[in-house]
Design a protein around this motif. Structure first.
Motif, mmCIF file in Angstrom:
data_model
loop_
_atom_site.group_PDB
_atom_site.id
_atom_site.type_symbol
_atom_site.label_atom_id
_atom_site.label_comp_id
_atom_site.label_asym_id
_atom_site.label_seq_id
_atom_site.Cartn_x
_atom_site.Cartn_y
_atom_site.Cartn_z
ATOM 1 N N THR A 123 -40.022 -79.537 27.808
ATOM 2 C CA THR A 123 -39.678 -78.487 28.771
ATOM 3 C C THR A 123 -39.839 -77.120 28.121
ATOM 4 O OG1 THR A 123 -38.053 -79.983 29.719
ATOM 5 C CG2 THR A 123 -37.856 -77.665 30.297
ATOM 6 N N VAL A 164 -41.846 -85.275 34.940
ATOM 7 C CA VAL A 164 -42.339 -84.161 35.747
ATOM 8 C C VAL A 164 -41.953 -82.843 35.093
ATOM 9 C CG1 VAL A 164 -42.189 -82.982 37.956
ATOM 10 C CG2 VAL A 164 -42.254 -85.466 37.867
ATOM 11 N N LYS A 165 -42.938 -81.992 34.885
ATOM 12 C CA LYS A 165 -42.687 -80.651 34.377
ATOM 13 C C LYS A 165 -43.276 -79.656 35.364
ATOM 14 C CE LYS A 165 -41.097 -81.986 30.351
ATOM 15 N NZ LYS A 165 -39.667 -82.212 30.361
ATOM 16 N N GLY A 166 -42.940 -78.383 35.185
ATOM 17 C CA GLY A 166 -43.522 -77.391 36.066
ATOM 18 C C GLY A 166 -43.038 -76.011 35.687
ATOM 19 N N ASN A 185 -40.626 -73.237 35.952
ATOM 20 C CA ASN A 185 -39.252 -73.009 36.374
ATOM 21 C C ASN A 185 -39.098 -71.585 36.882
ATOM 22 O OD1 ASN A 185 -38.229 -75.568 35.704
ATOM 23 N ND2 ASN A 185 -38.196 -74.979 33.551
ATOM 24 N N GLN A 230 -38.621 -75.427 41.031
ATOM 25 C CA GLN A 230 -39.752 -75.633 40.126
ATOM 26 C C GLN A 230 -41.044 -75.640 40.939
ATOM 27 O OE1 GLN A 230 -39.996 -79.393 37.836
ATOM 28 N NE2 GLN A 230 -39.626 -78.099 36.062
ATOM 29 N N ASN A 255 -47.375 -84.017 35.943
ATOM 30 C CA ASN A 255 -46.837 -85.102 35.137
ATOM 31 C C ASN A 255 -47.201 -84.872 33.680
ATOM 32 O OD1 ASN A 255 -46.087 -87.443 33.918
ATOM 33 N ND2 ASN A 255 -47.318 -88.783 35.206
ATOM 34 N N GLN A 261 -45.686 -78.322 39.880
ATOM 35 C CA GLN A 261 -45.255 -79.487 39.114
ATOM 36 C C GLN A 261 -46.439 -80.349 38.693
ATOM 37 O OE1 GLN A 261 -42.294 -81.200 41.685
ATOM 38 N NE2 GLN A 261 -40.667 -80.235 40.489
#
Lengths: 372, 282
Positions: free
Chosen positions: A75, A229-231, A233, A163, A168, A166
């Motif tokens: 993150t 899952v990231k994205g 913020n 977020q 993966n 997004q």
């Protein structure tokens, strides 16, 4: 060259020596020591018991990027990338705009310049304390519209949990490989279109073959093990505003110094050649400011890669939506007492900064040599 | 379009563009000053009058009570910071001046490699040296003490002070030093009689820069000297605690910022020079 006396030259070297030794130990010695620690499982527990730390090779690094429990570091990396991009963009755009505005023979220029630059004299801690209050969702900026009778703002600023964009994290290596392949392909095609050589043609064919190979189902080997899952913020916007407020003046000062270095004759010559005022900027001023843009990007970039105090004050390491590697390292090391893992995070940070700074240092000193 | 009307038209569009330029500048200045306005309004209010619904309004009465409370909490931090900043700034400036003199006027083989290696020290993320730094300071008995923090700031200040003085002395003509050398001056004689008397502006730039940097620094303070908190650490502790009212927090933020702000407003020209020197090209 002055001082032909051998004795004086020796004295000169010996006067520099203490600084060299200090920096040698405190910079390079300590980095070496951190690197060594990062390859071990050193922790408070192990030190307490008095057993030597075990050598674990690259395990700490491996955990950071793929370990099930280290999602926080990933993150941080994603946050750093988005934050850096936005922070640099904001500082360059507003900094240049302000510099151009101030370069129009403004009355009261000194007053405006002082206002835009004074946040540079503040500590990131002061900035953080003040903006933390301004970004309090129930107070500060959100209340400001009520002064003129408008409804309260509702954006939750640095504690927002939204977020965007997004993706993966598993797919990241694949995405990176495709981007690199695309860049190489474009470069090779450009090269080939100019020279018609066999080497660029072979490179282009190679990249196409590799991407075909990946696309036909062989990409999975590259993927990281865990679905994650990231994205982007949204809370980072608050940090960009606060950091931008502090650092825009810096780019403005750099651009202003650059603009003052462009002679009026040069601009006049462009006008005589039929340039509009916009054309003067498009064809004369902007190209001359390009090296300043590059310097500013590197300086701002290395600041944002290292950012610690501002985020510490605004989030304190509890708010992962604005967390950064610098904070993670601090808490891992000085709260969690996991020295090996903390050292590994520190080394990743060092590598990110070194990639940006070393080429810059080398080229900027080389051009200085040439001018001297 | 007749030739007569053209200058008039240009005049009008000129004044319109001036209007836009000043309008934008004033708008940006207002945005930049929003935090200042809030901090001042909050700090000078009577604590009884402080409330979120009226936070953007002028105080109806003038009170220094918030500042009094803030000063009480922040006083040890302010004292520690002054005790840290003064010796650390002087030491790193003097060493930087000597280093700059050697590197610009007494170039020796290998200097071209050593100098960038020195400079690299000012760009590294200090996280990369924190663990061994703490161990080292503990082993020499300076951990969690102001002298330890002074040492840290002197060492990590060396790259920037050396850089500024090296670039500054590069402008001093070699002929001046050669004349001094003919008069029989050696390394120290030249420094004392020729270089140092010219150094005042260089020292002003470096001292202001180091003063600001060290005063504002947080990471070393919070890791190496928690027991003797500097002003930034004290401010963070105060703002992180739930019991301190926000009017006191804002007053404390202003108090913590005041020394560097005063320096900036009085000597801004030199401050900017230090700022630009930090981008290496000097």
């Amino acid at each position: 060259m002055i001082g032909q006396s051998r004795r004086d030259r020796l004295i000169a070297f010996f006067m520099l020596l203490p600084s060299l030794i200090l920096l040698g130990i405190f910079v390079y010695g300590f980095i070496g020591s951190t690197l060594a620690t990062s390859l071990t499982d050193s922790s408070a527990m192990q030190r307490l018991v008095g057993t030597p730390a075990n050598n674990v090779g690259l395990k700490n690094y491996n955990d950071l990027f793929t370990g099930l429990l280290d999602s926080r570091f990933r993150t941080d990396v994603v946050n750093t990338v988005f934050f850096t991009a936005m922070f640099i963009g904001v500082c360059l755009a507003i900094g240049m705009l302000l510099a151009i505005l101030l370069d129009q023979k403004i009355r009261g220029e000194a007053v405006f310049r002082t206002i835009f630059l004074f946040p540079m004299a503040l500590s990131f801690v002061v900035t953080g304390v003040v903006w933390k209050w301004l970004f309090n969702p129930d107070a500060g900026i959100n209340v400001l519209p009520t002064v003129v009778g408008l409804p309260k703002g509702t954006f939750r600023w640095f504690i927002s949990e939204d977020q965007w964009l997004q993706f993966n994290w598993q797919d990241l290596p694949v995405i990176v490989v495709y981007v690199v392949l695309a860049i190489v392909l474009i470069w090779a095609l450009l090269r080939w279109s100019r020279t018609r050589g066999t080497a660029p043609a072979l490179v282009a064919a190679g990249t196409i073959l590799v991407s075909l190979y990946l696309t036909l189902g062989n990409a999975s080997a590259l993927r990281f093990p865990n679905y994650e899952v990231k994205g982007f913020n949204v809370a980072l916007i608050a940090i960009v505003v606060a950091a931008g407020w502090q650092m825009v003046g810096y780019t403005m000062a750099m651009y202003l110094a650059g603009l003052r270095g462009i002679s009026e004759e040069l601009r006049e010559a462009a006008r005589v050649d039929g340039c509009t005022e916009f054309g003067v900027y498009r064809y004369v001023v902007f190209p001359l400011l390009a090296p300043i843009t590059l310097s500013a990007m590197i300086i701002l970039g290395h600041i944002s890669l290292k950012i610690f105090d501002l985020v510490y004050v605004m989030g304190g390491g509890d708010n992962l939506y604005i967390d950064m590697p610098g904070l993670n390292m601090f808490f891992e090391t000085f709260r969690g007492q996991q020295f090996g893992r903390g050292a590994a995070i520190a080394m990743v940070m060092l590598i990110m900064v070194a990639v940006v700074i070393i080429p810059y240092l080398v080229s900027s000193l080389r051009s200085q040599e040439k001018n001297a | 379009m007749t030739t007569a009307s053209r200058p008039a038209l240009q005049q009008r569009s000129m004044s319109l563009s001036r209007f836009v330029i000043y309008g934008l500048l004033i708008l940006f200045a207002a945005i930049f000053l929003i935090p200042v306005y809030m901090v001042l309004m909050t700090g000078f209010k009577n604590p009884a009058e402080v409330s979120i619904s009226t936070m953007w309004q002028f105080p109806s009465s003038f009170s220094l009570e918030s500042y009094g409370q803030a000063l009480q909490v922040l006083a040890p931090g302010l004292t520690n910071s002054f005790l840290l900043v003064i010796p650390a700034t002087i030491l790193s400036s003097v060493l930087g001046s000597l280093n700059g003199y050697v590197l610009s006027k007494w170039r020796f083989p290998g200097a071209n490699i050593l100098f960038p290696l020195m400079l690299f020290g000012m760009f590294i993320p200090y996280q990369a040296i924190l663990i061994p730094l703490v161990q080292f300071l503990s082993s020499i008995g300076l951990y969690d003490s102001l002298p330890g923090l002074i040492l840290v700031h002197v060492v990590y200040g060396l790259p920037i002070t050396t850089l500024v003085f090296r670039n500054y002395y590069a402008e001093v003509p070699n002929e001046m030093l050669e004349a001094g050398a003919i008069d029989g001056c050696g390394f120290f004689g030249l420094y004392w009689h020729v270089v140092l008397p010219l150094s005042l502006p260089g020292f002003v730039v470096v001292i202001i820069w180091q003063f600001t940097q060290i005063w504002n620094e947080f990471l070393f303070g919070v890791t190496v000297a928690q027991g003797t908190p500097t002003v930034t650490v004290a401010l963070q502790n105060l703002s992180g605690s739930q019991i301190v009212q926000w009017n006191v927090q804002m007053a404390a933020a202003l108090l913590a910022a005041l020394p560097t702000l005063v320096v900036y407003i009085l000597l801004g020209r030199y401050f900017i020079r230090g700022l630009l020197a930090g981008s290496v090209k000097g």
